[in-house]
Write a protein that holds these residues in place. Structure first.
Motif, mmCIF file in Angstrom:
data_model
loop_
_atom_site.group_PDB
_atom_site.id
_atom_site.type_symbol
_atom_site.label_atom_id
_atom_site.label_comp_id
_atom_site.label_asym_id
_atom_site.label_seq_id
_atom_site.Cartn_x
_atom_site.Cartn_y
_atom_site.Cartn_z
ATOM 1 N N LEU A 164 0.852 -1.034 0.063
ATOM 2 C CA LEU A 164 0.243 -0.050 -0.063
ATOM 3 C C LEU A 164 0.864 1.382 -0.035
ATOM 4 O O LEU A 164 0.527 2.286 -0.801
ATOM 5 C CB LEU A 164 -0.954 0.159 1.357
ATOM 6 C CG LEU A 164 -2.172 -1.082 1.130
ATOM 7 C CD1 LEU A 164 -2.988 -1.184 2.536
ATOM 8 C CD2 LEU A 164 -3.130 -0.556 0.251
ATOM 9 N N THR A 165 1.964 1.068 0.758
ATOM 10 C CA THR A 165 2.722 2.635 0.740
ATOM 11 C C THR A 165 3.375 2.570 -0.496
ATOM 12 O O THR A 165 3.413 3.891 -0.957
ATOM 13 C CB THR A 165 3.909 2.304 1.789
ATOM 14 O OG1 THR A 165 3.306 2.101 3.129
ATOM 15 C CG2 THR A 165 4.749 3.411 1.823
ATOM 16 N N GLY A 166 3.976 1.788 -1.296
ATOM 17 C CA GLY A 166 4.392 1.859 -2.471
ATOM 18 C C GLY A 166 3.584 2.248 -3.634
ATOM 19 O O GLY A 166 3.853 3.206 -4.268
ATOM 20 N N LEU B 228 1.484 6.869 -6.676
ATOM 21 C CA LEU B 228 0.441 7.811 -7.208
ATOM 22 C C LEU B 228 0.673 9.179 -6.600
ATOM 23 O O LEU B 228 0.385 9.953 -7.649
ATOM 24 C CB LEU B 228 -0.871 7.315 -6.392
ATOM 25 C CG LEU B 228 -1.942 8.079 -6.322
ATOM 26 C CD1 LEU B 228 -2.560 7.945 -8.035
ATOM 27 C CD2 LEU B 228 -3.195 8.006 -5.765
ATOM 28 N N PHE B 229 1.152 9.451 -5.514
ATOM 29 C CA PHE B 229 1.112 10.745 -4.864
ATOM 30 C C PHE B 229 2.412 11.512 -5.547
ATOM 31 O O PHE B 229 2.517 12.832 -5.315
ATOM 32 C CB PHE B 229 0.857 11.073 -3.425
ATOM 33 C CG PHE B 229 -0.602 10.809 -3.217
ATOM 34 C CD1 PHE B 229 -1.771 11.675 -3.965
ATOM 35 C CD2 PHE B 229 -1.054 9.817 -2.511
ATOM 36 C CE1 PHE B 229 -2.950 11.422 -3.512
ATOM 37 C CE2 PHE B 229 -2.405 9.386 -2.220
ATOM 38 C CZ PHE B 229 -3.318 10.236 -2.731
ATOM 39 N N GLY C 31 -3.002 10.064 2.451
ATOM 40 C CA GLY C 31 -1.809 10.091 1.486
ATOM 41 C C GLY C 31 -1.705 11.451 0.812
ATOM 42 O O GLY C 31 -1.007 12.061 0.775
ATOM 43 N N HIS C 32 -3.047 11.870 0.386
ATOM 44 C CA HIS C 32 -3.163 12.939 -0.237
ATOM 45 C C HIS C 32 -2.767 14.487 0.546
ATOM 46 O O HIS C 32 -1.947 15.201 0.225
ATOM 47 C CB HIS C 32 -4.753 13.418 -0.919
ATOM 48 C CG HIS C 32 -4.863 14.542 -1.619
ATOM 49 N ND1 HIS C 32 -5.274 15.643 -1.023
ATOM 50 C CD2 HIS C 32 -4.367 14.805 -3.070
ATOM 51 C CE1 HIS C 32 -5.216 16.571 -1.936
ATOM 52 N NE2 HIS C 32 -4.669 16.075 -3.095
ATOM 53 N N PRO D 34 8.440 17.016 0.320
ATOM 54 C CA PRO D 34 7.780 15.910 0.363
ATOM 55 C C PRO D 34 7.604 15.272 1.946
ATOM 56 O O PRO D 34 8.640 15.781 2.797
ATOM 57 C CB PRO D 34 8.351 15.036 -0.341
ATOM 58 C CG PRO D 34 9.969 15.594 -0.589
ATOM 59 C CD PRO D 34 9.710 17.058 -0.454
ATOM 60 N N PRO D 35 6.820 14.497 2.249
ATOM 61 C CA PRO D 35 6.740 13.817 3.498
ATOM 62 C C PRO D 35 8.102 13.368 3.785
ATOM 63 O O PRO D 35 8.869 12.607 2.994
ATOM 64 C CB PRO D 35 5.768 12.888 3.532
ATOM 65 C CG PRO D 35 5.097 12.694 2.232
ATOM 66 C CD PRO D 35 5.801 13.892 1.222
ATOM 67 N N GLU D 36 8.289 13.127 5.316
ATOM 68 C CA GLU D 36 9.606 12.469 5.637
ATOM 69 C C GLU D 36 9.611 11.146 5.299
ATOM 70 O O GLU D 36 8.483 10.344 5.264
ATOM 71 C CB GLU D 36 9.837 12.651 7.227
ATOM 72 C CG GLU D 36 9.829 14.032 7.900
ATOM 73 C CD GLU D 36 11.157 14.394 7.506
ATOM 74 O OE1 GLU D 36 12.388 13.799 7.487
ATOM 75 O OE2 GLU D 36 11.467 15.714 7.116
ATOM 76 N N PRO D 37 10.748 10.468 4.963
ATOM 77 C CA PRO D 37 10.651 8.943 4.737
ATOM 78 C C PRO D 37 10.156 8.290 5.783
ATOM 79 O O PRO D 37 10.506 8.433 7.106
ATOM 80 C CB PRO D 37 12.309 8.700 4.426
ATOM 81 C CG PRO D 37 12.761 9.913 4.282
ATOM 82 C CD PRO D 37 12.101 11.188 4.896
ATOM 83 N N GLY D 38 9.098 7.360 5.515
ATOM 84 C CA GLY D 38 8.626 6.666 6.655
ATOM 85 C C GLY D 38 7.329 7.128 6.942
ATOM 86 O O GLY D 38 6.567 6.335 7.798
ATOM 87 N N ALA D 39 7.050 8.317 6.637
ATOM 88 C CA ALA D 39 5.898 8.814 7.301
ATOM 89 C C ALA D 39 4.479 8.155 6.858
ATOM 90 O O ALA D 39 3.505 7.816 7.371
ATOM 91 C CB ALA D 39 5.799 10.560 7.035
ATOM 92 N N LEU D 40 4.616 8.134 5.438
ATOM 93 C CA LEU D 40 3.254 7.512 4.865
ATOM 94 C C LEU D 40 3.124 5.765 5.361
ATOM 95 O O LEU D 40 2.174 5.581 5.750
ATOM 96 C CB LEU D 40 3.458 7.501 3.316
ATOM 97 C CG LEU D 40 2.337 6.931 2.641
ATOM 98 C CD1 LEU D 40 1.063 7.551 2.953
ATOM 99 C CD2 LEU D 40 2.603 6.920 0.871
ATOM 100 N N HIS D 41 4.137 5.170 5.389
ATOM 101 C CA HIS D 41 4.529 3.942 5.897
ATOM 102 C C HIS D 41 3.646 3.803 7.289
ATOM 103 O O HIS D 41 2.938 3.028 7.658
ATOM 104 C CB HIS D 41 5.729 3.158 5.846
ATOM 105 C CG HIS D 41 5.728 1.654 5.943
ATOM 106 N ND1 HIS D 41 5.493 1.106 7.278
ATOM 107 C CD2 HIS D 41 5.603 0.884 5.259
ATOM 108 C CE1 HIS D 41 5.674 -0.133 7.024
ATOM 109 N NE2 HIS D 41 5.595 -0.343 5.898
ATOM 110 N N LYS D 42 4.120 4.772 8.195
ATOM 111 C CA LYS D 42 3.367 4.783 9.617
ATOM 112 C C LYS D 42 1.939 5.035 9.536
ATOM 113 O O LYS D 42 1.339 4.343 10.188
ATOM 114 C CB LYS D 42 4.405 5.931 10.223
ATOM 115 C CG LYS D 42 3.592 6.212 11.656
ATOM 116 C CD LYS D 42 4.531 7.351 12.545
ATOM 117 C CE LYS D 42 4.073 7.459 13.766
ATOM 118 N NZ LYS D 42 4.737 8.736 14.478
#
Length: 195
Positions: free
Chosen positions: A88-90, A95-96, A165-166, A176-184
Motif C-alpha cells: 500500500l505504501t508503495g 500515486l502521489f 496520502g493526499h 515531501p513527507p519524511e521518509p517513513g511517514a506514509l508507511h507509519k
C-alpha cells in the motif's frame, strides 16, 4: 509551401507539456498558450485536436485516470507478496509522487472541467475516486487471501488511505513527507485488519 512541421503524436506532446506546466507553475498557470508554448507548437495545434481547452484538460485527466487503471492491475497482482503495508505504501507513494496531486488541484480549481468530468464520473473527486477503487480492489484481493480480516471494510479503508496520502503530499511547493511517514500512517490505518 507547408506552414509548419508535422508533429508526431500531438496529443501526447500536448499532455506532457501540460504536465510540465502544471508541476512547475501550478493550475492557475495552465492556459492553452502556456501548453502550446511548452510543447513548442502553434496554439492552433491544440484546437485542431480538442474542441476547446476544457475539453483538452478533461482528456488529460482521463488519460491520467487510465494510468491508475494500469497501476491497479499491478497492485492486485502483488496481493499475497511482501507485506500489505509495504504494498500500500508503495502504491500510494507512486500515486502521489506523480502528477496526481497537481491534477486534483486542477480539477478543484476549474468549474467547467469538473462539470465535464462529472458526466463520466458523477461521484467523488476524479482521479482520487479511481485511486480509491484501486486500493479497494487490492484490499479485496488481500482479504480473499486471508491476509486481512474477512470483515475488513475495504470501501472505508481505501478512501481513508487515499485521503491521508493526499494530505501528506498535497503541498506541491513544500518538502515531501519524511521518509517513513506514509508507511507509519498506512500501518496505523490497517492495523486492526491485518492478519
Amino acid at each position: 509551401m507547408p506552414t509548419g512541421v508535422a508533429i508526431r503524436d500531438a496529443r501526447r506532446q500536448l499532455f506532457d507539456a501540460a504536465e510540465r506546466v502544471l508541476l512547475r507553475d501550478g493550475p492557475n498557470a495552465l492556459t492553452s498558450r502556456a501548453v502550446t508554448t511548452e510543447a513548442g507548437c502553434a496554439k492552433g495545434v491544440l484546437h485542431r485536436h480538442f474542441t476547446d481547452f476544457d475539453g483538452f484538460l478533461a482528456e488529460l485527466v482521463h488519460d491520467r485516470i487510465g494510468r491508475i487503471e494500469h497501476r491497479a492491475a499491478a497492485l492486485r497482482e502483488s496481493a499475497g507478496t511482501g507485506t500489505v503495508a509495504d504494498n500500500l505504501t508503495g502504491a500510494l507513494t507512486d500515486l502521489f509522487e506523480s502528477i496526481a496531486v497537481a491534477i486534483v488541484g486542477l480539477v478543484i480549481s476549474r468549474d467547467e472541467l469538473r462539470a465535464r468530468l462529472r458526466q463520466a464520473s458523477p461521484t467523488g473527486v476524479p482521479l482520487l475516486a479511481e485511486a480509491a477503487a484501486m486500493i479497494a480492489s487490492y484490499l479485496t484481493a488481500e482479504r480473499e487471501l486471508g491476509r486481512i480480516a474477512a470483515d475488513a471494510d475495504v470501501d472505508t479503508l481505501a478512501p481513508t488511505l487515499i485521503g491521508t496520502g493526499h494530505m501528506l503530499f498535497a503541498d506541491r511547493t513544500g518538502a515531501p513527507p519524511e521518509p517513513g511517514a506514509l508507511h507509519k500512517v498506512v500501518t496505523a490505518v490497517i492495523a486492526g485488519v491485518v492478519r
